[in-house]
Enzyme design. Structure first.
Site, short mmCIF file in Angstrom:
data_model
loop_
_atom_site.label_atom_id
_atom_site.label_comp_id
_atom_site.label_asym_id
_atom_site.label_seq_id
_atom_site.Cartn_x
_atom_site.Cartn_y
_atom_site.Cartn_z
N HIS A 98 0.84 -1.20 0.00
CA HIS A 98 0.00 0.00 0.00
C HIS A 98 0.87 1.24 0.00
O HIS A 98 1.96 1.25 0.56
CB HIS A 98 -0.95 0.02 1.21
CG HIS A 98 -0.26 -0.14 2.53
ND1 HIS A 98 0.14 -1.37 3.03
CD2 HIS A 98 0.10 0.76 3.47
CE1 HIS A 98 0.70 -1.21 4.21
NE2 HIS A 98 0.71 0.08 4.51
N HIS A 100 0.69 5.20 1.14
CA HIS A 100 0.00 6.27 1.84
C HIS A 100 0.11 7.53 1.01
O HIS A 100 1.19 7.83 0.45
CB HIS A 100 0.68 6.57 3.18
CG HIS A 100 0.67 5.45 4.17
ND1 HIS A 100 -0.19 5.42 5.25
CD2 HIS A 100 1.43 4.33 4.27
CE1 HIS A 100 0.04 4.33 5.97
NE2 HIS A 100 1.02 3.65 5.41
P1 DGP Z 1 1.47 0.71 7.48
O1 DGP Z 1 1.90 1.05 8.88
O2 DGP Z 1 2.29 1.43 6.44
O3 DGP Z 1 1.40 -0.78 7.25
O4 DGP Z 1 0.02 1.33 7.35
C1 DGP Z 1 -1.17 0.62 7.47
C2 DGP Z 1 -2.27 1.62 7.53
O5 DGP Z 1 -3.48 0.95 7.33
C3 DGP Z 1 -2.39 2.37 8.84
O6 DGP Z 1 -2.17 3.76 8.61
C4 DGP Z 1 -3.80 2.13 9.30
C5 DGP Z 1 -4.48 1.59 8.07
N1 DGP Z 1 -5.50 0.60 8.34
C6 DGP Z 1 -5.34 -0.56 9.04
N2 DGP Z 1 -6.50 -1.25 9.09
C7 DGP Z 1 -7.41 -0.50 8.38
C8 DGP Z 1 -8.78 -0.69 8.06
O7 DGP Z 1 -9.43 -1.68 8.44
N3 DGP Z 1 -9.39 0.29 7.33
C9 DGP Z 1 -8.70 1.40 6.89
N4 DGP Z 1 -9.38 2.31 6.18
N5 DGP Z 1 -7.40 1.59 7.17
C10 DGP Z 1 -6.76 0.65 7.90
#
Ligand code: DGP
Length: 112
Positions: A98, A100
């Site tokens: 992913h 950001h």
């Molecule tokens: P990272 O630390 O780079 O792996 O970021 C993962 C991101 O994913 C973190 O900023 C929070 C987001 N995240 C985790 N679970 C969910 C979810 O169920 N829904 C959404 N919209 N975001 C999520």
């Protein structure tokens, strides 16, 4: 597979979608770190950028194309930051590739 983002792709977990096509989904981060904070993911499950075979690397350029489209739609003309956290030291917490995208305020550099 027990992957949160695969479940979001399949609609099993709700998300606030910004953009979707056959290859990519963009949705707002559940824990925003800036006034605008969304994630762009491939629908196919890759654990991280190193998990993409050479013949599938075009997904990266497609993701950047999608970020261009969303930046235009949301008028992110003052700037933004694109972040890919990889691995333990990179702070990756979800093992589905992913990117950001953060915007809407002045962002610190270097990151902590
Ligand atoms: P990272 O630390 O780079 O792996 O970021 C993962 C991101 O994913 C973190 O900023 C929070 C987001 N995240 C985790 N679970 C969910 C979810 O169920 N829904 C959404 N919209 N975001 C999520």
């Amino acid at each position: 597979m027990d992957c949160i983002f695969c479940k979001i792709v399949k609609g099993e977990i709700p998300s606030k979608k910004i953009y979707e096509d056959e290859k990519v989904l963009a949705f707002y981060d559940v824990s925003p770190q800036a006034p605008v904070h969304f994630l762009v993911i491939p629908k196919e499950h890759f654990r991280n950028f190193r998990d993409i075979s050479s013949d599938k690397l075009e997904i990266i350029s497609h993701i950047f194309k999608v970020i261009q489209i969303i930046a235009e739609q949301l008028k992110l003309d003052d700037g933004l930051r694109i972040v890919n956290n990889y691995g333990k030291d990179g702070g990756q917490t979800v093992d589905h590739l992913h990117f950001h995208v953060l915007a809407g305020r002045s962002l610190n550099w270097p990151p902590g």
